[in-house]
Scaffold this motif. Sequence first.
Motif, PDB file in Angstrom:
ATOM      1  N   LEU A 112       0.728  -1.215   0.060  1.00 42.53           N
ATOM      2  CA  LEU A 112      -0.053  -0.034  -0.097  1.00 42.53           C
ATOM      3  C   LEU A 112       0.837   1.244  -0.078  1.00 42.53           C
ATOM      4  O   LEU A 112       0.542   2.204  -0.670  1.00 42.53           O
ATOM      5  N   ALA A 113       1.735   1.178   0.821  1.00 39.47           N
ATOM      6  CA  ALA A 113       2.759   2.445   1.012  1.00 39.47           C
ATOM      7  C   ALA A 113       3.312   2.745  -0.489  1.00 39.47           C
ATOM      8  O   ALA A 113       3.359   3.836  -0.974  1.00 39.47           O
ATOM      9  N   GLY A 114       3.761   1.818  -1.317  1.00 39.05           N
ATOM     10  CA  GLY A 114       4.509   1.959  -2.554  1.00 39.05           C
ATOM     11  C   GLY A 114       3.447   2.469  -3.529  1.00 39.05           C
ATOM     12  O   GLY A 114       3.533   3.313  -4.400  1.00 39.05           O
ATOM     13  N   THR A 115       2.326   1.988  -3.479  1.00 35.68           N
ATOM     14  CA  THR A 115       1.130   2.470  -4.248  1.00 35.68           C
ATOM     15  C   THR A 115       0.641   3.680  -3.938  1.00 35.68           C
ATOM     16  O   THR A 115       0.745   4.436  -5.012  1.00 35.68           O
ATOM     17  N   ILE A 116       0.466   4.040  -2.807  1.00 40.33           N
ATOM     18  CA  ILE A 116       0.252   5.458  -2.454  1.00 40.33           C
ATOM     19  C   ILE A 116       1.363   6.449  -2.849  1.00 40.33           C
ATOM     20  O   ILE A 116       0.926   7.340  -3.563  1.00 40.33           O
ATOM     21  N   ARG A 117       2.688   6.328  -2.717  1.00 39.20           N
ATOM     22  CA  ARG A 117       3.513   7.134  -3.027  1.00 39.20           C
ATOM     23  C   ARG A 117       3.210   7.398  -4.769  1.00 39.20           C
ATOM     24  O   ARG A 117       3.485   8.402  -5.156  1.00 39.20           O
ATOM     25  N   ARG A 118       3.304   6.350  -5.289  1.00 36.12           N
ATOM     26  CA  ARG A 118       3.174   6.512  -6.774  1.00 36.12           C
ATOM     27  C   ARG A 118       1.920   7.126  -7.287  1.00 36.12           C
ATOM     28  O   ARG A 118       1.684   7.960  -8.174  1.00 36.12           O
ATOM     29  N   MET A 119       0.485   6.905  -6.607  1.00 34.76           N
ATOM     30  CA  MET A 119      -0.818   7.745  -6.593  1.00 34.76           C
ATOM     31  C   MET A 119      -0.443   9.202  -6.578  1.00 34.76           C
ATOM     32  O   MET A 119      -1.078  10.279  -7.217  1.00 34.76           O
ATOM     33  N   HIS A 120       0.404   9.464  -5.448  1.00 38.70           N
ATOM     34  CA  HIS A 120       0.545  10.904  -5.452  1.00 38.70           C
ATOM     35  C   HIS A 120       1.281  11.629  -6.426  1.00 38.70           C
ATOM     36  O   HIS A 120       1.028  12.552  -6.638  1.00 38.70           O
ATOM     37  N   GLU A 121       2.234  10.819  -6.957  1.00 39.61           N
ATOM     38  CA  GLU A 121       2.779  11.655  -8.405  1.00 39.61           C
ATOM     39  C   GLU A 121       1.760  11.472  -9.323  1.00 39.61           C
ATOM     40  O   GLU A 121       1.906  12.558  -9.946  1.00 39.61           O
ATOM     41  N   ARG A 122       1.012  10.575  -9.408  1.00 41.47           N
ATOM     42  CA  ARG A 122       0.022  10.512 -10.675  1.00 41.47           C
ATOM     43  C   ARG A 122      -1.000  11.875 -10.181  1.00 41.47           C
ATOM     44  O   ARG A 122      -1.417  12.445 -11.236  1.00 41.47           O
ATOM     45  N   ILE A 123      -1.342  12.066  -9.263  1.00 42.24           N
ATOM     46  CA  ILE A 123      -2.031  13.233  -8.640  1.00 42.24           C
ATOM     47  C   ILE A 123      -1.325  14.501  -9.111  1.00 42.24           C
ATOM     48  O   ILE A 123      -2.015  15.386  -9.741  1.00 42.24           O
ATOM     49  N   ARG A 124      -0.088  14.546  -8.782  1.00 38.58           N
ATOM     50  CA  ARG A 124       0.613  15.850  -9.018  1.00 38.58           C
ATOM     51  C   ARG A 124       0.505  15.932 -10.588  1.00 38.58           C
ATOM     52  O   ARG A 124       0.186  17.197 -11.161  1.00 38.58           O
ATOM     53  N   ILE A 125       0.758  14.996 -11.345  1.00 39.16           N
ATOM     54  CA  ILE A 125       0.816  15.029 -12.930  1.00 39.16           C
ATOM     55  C   ILE A 125      -0.720  15.396 -13.537  1.00 39.16           C
ATOM     56  O   ILE A 125      -0.657  16.255 -14.339  1.00 39.16           O
ATOM     57  N   THR A 126      -1.474  14.682 -13.029  1.00 37.01           N
ATOM     58  CA  THR A 126      -2.877  15.082 -13.491  1.00 37.01           C
ATOM     59  C   THR A 126      -3.549  16.486 -13.125  1.00 37.01           C
ATOM     60  O   THR A 126      -4.566  16.862 -13.867  1.00 37.01           O
ATOM     61  N   GLY A 127      -2.870  17.073 -12.136  1.00 37.11           N
ATOM     62  CA  GLY A 127      -2.954  18.484 -11.689  1.00 37.11           C
ATOM     63  C   GLY A 127      -2.857  19.267 -12.839  1.00 37.11           C
ATOM     64  O   GLY A 127      -3.633  20.524 -13.025  1.00 37.11           O
ATOM     65  N   ASP A 128      -2.094  19.175 -13.833  1.00 34.70           N
ATOM     66  CA  ASP A 128      -1.772  19.807 -14.983  1.00 34.70           C
ATOM     67  C   ASP A 128      -2.399  19.498 -16.388  1.00 34.70           C
ATOM     68  O   ASP A 128      -2.350  20.041 -17.270  1.00 34.70           O
ATOM     69  N   THR A 129      -2.813  18.090 -16.359  1.00 33.92           N
ATOM     70  CA  THR A 129      -3.270  17.446 -17.324  1.00 33.92           C
ATOM     71  C   THR A 129      -4.905  17.020 -17.472  1.00 33.92           C
ATOM     72  O   THR A 129      -5.189  17.484 -18.695  1.00 33.92           O
ATOM     73  N   ASP A 130      -5.211  16.774 -16.369  1.00 37.30           N
ATOM     74  CA  ASP A 130      -6.895  16.138 -16.470  1.00 37.30           C
ATOM     75  C   ASP A 130      -7.369  16.422 -15.075  1.00 37.30           C
ATOM     76  O   ASP A 130      -7.178  15.255 -14.233  1.00 37.30           O
ATOM     77  N   LEU A 131      -8.093  17.333 -14.763  1.00 31.64           N
ATOM     78  CA  LEU A 131      -8.644  17.513 -13.218  1.00 31.64           C
ATOM     79  C   LEU A 131      -9.714  16.277 -13.062  1.00 31.64           C
ATOM     80  O   LEU A 131     -10.008  15.946 -11.625  1.00 31.64           O
ATOM     81  N   VAL A 132     -10.231  16.119 -13.909  1.00 33.55           N
ATOM     82  CA  VAL A 132     -11.471  14.646 -13.955  1.00 33.55           C
ATOM     83  C   VAL A 132     -10.430  13.533 -13.304  1.00 33.55           C
ATOM     84  O   VAL A 132     -11.056  12.941 -12.409  1.00 33.55           O
ATOM     85  N   SER A 133      -9.484  13.278 -14.111  1.00 28.86           N
ATOM     86  CA  SER A 133      -8.964  11.971 -13.684  1.00 28.86           C
ATOM     87  C   SER A 133      -8.021  11.996 -12.121  1.00 28.86           C
ATOM     88  O   SER A 133      -7.991  11.304 -11.279  1.00 28.86           O
ATOM     89  N   GLN A 134      -7.597  13.524 -12.131  1.00 34.31           N
ATOM     90  CA  GLN A 134      -7.180  13.819 -10.852  1.00 34.31           C
ATOM     91  C   GLN A 134      -8.014  13.572  -9.674  1.00 34.31           C
ATOM     92  O   GLN A 134      -7.820  12.991  -8.665  1.00 34.31           O
ATOM     93  N   ASP A 135      -9.317  13.952  -9.848  1.00 28.96           N
ATOM     94  CA  ASP A 135     -10.440  13.752  -8.850  1.00 28.96           C
ATOM     95  C   ASP A 135     -10.402  12.218  -8.530  1.00 28.96           C
ATOM     96  O   ASP A 135     -10.574  11.869  -7.379  1.00 28.96           O
ATOM     97  N   VAL A 136     -10.600  11.427  -9.605  1.00 27.77           N
ATOM     98  CA  VAL A 136     -10.592  10.210  -9.332  1.00 27.77           C
ATOM     99  C   VAL A 136      -9.736   9.509  -8.453  1.00 27.77           C
ATOM    100  O   VAL A 136      -9.730   8.766  -7.620  1.00 27.77           O
ATOM    101  N   LEU A 137      -8.459   9.963  -8.899  1.00 27.21           N
ATOM    102  CA  LEU A 137      -7.253   9.478  -8.062  1.00 27.21           C
ATOM    103  C   LEU A 137      -7.157  10.023  -6.582  1.00 27.21           C
ATOM    104  O   LEU A 137      -6.577   9.439  -5.838  1.00 27.21           O
ATOM    105  N   LEU A 138      -7.677  11.051  -6.222  1.00 29.43           N
ATOM    106  CA  LEU A 138      -7.516  11.708  -5.029  1.00 29.43           C
ATOM    107  C   LEU A 138      -8.626  10.917  -4.225  1.00 29.43           C
ATOM    108  O   LEU A 138      -8.299  10.530  -3.229  1.00 29.43           O
TER     109      LEU A 138
END
Length: 159
Positions: A112-138
């Motif tokens: 879970l810790a590794g997955t969460i770390r990668r999800m936080h990076e994905r949240i950061r990226i989608t903040g610039d590319t697609d807020l709808v996807s970011q919302d799902v990831l949040l």
Amino acid sequence: MTAVNSPVPEADIKATGEVLQGALVDLLDLSLIAKQAHWNILGPRFRSIHLQLDEVVATARTYADTIAERSSTIGVPPDGRAATLARHSDVAQPPDGWLQEHAVVELLIDALAGTIRRMHERIRITGDTDLVSQDVLLGLTAQLEKHHWMFQAEHPRPQ
């Protein structure tokens, strides 16, 4: 040419599609790891951890479907094949055979810790590319963090 066209800009679709594919791989593998542990756990707390693992599987499977459908929505075909998981997963893997309850708890904390770390990076990226996807990831990450907390409470590590 894609079968589905999205109003999201092409460069953002590419970056978001990569993020969603990574999340899909993590979630599908996390669900398999949790099920493997679910079937092989031994120990006095078998039942409570066994049921807790089912909750992780339910979260991972539900969000895997949501992530895959979001990917399709923006025109990127999701890939959840076993071979893709084997090639691309970074989720901590269990050993073969029976697993003592403390080993299962440690495995889930790490996975879970590794997955969460990668999800936080994905949240950061989608903040610039697609807020709808970011919302799902949040929403997903909040659930993963809750599972992580609960497993840590099962087996606190020394500070």
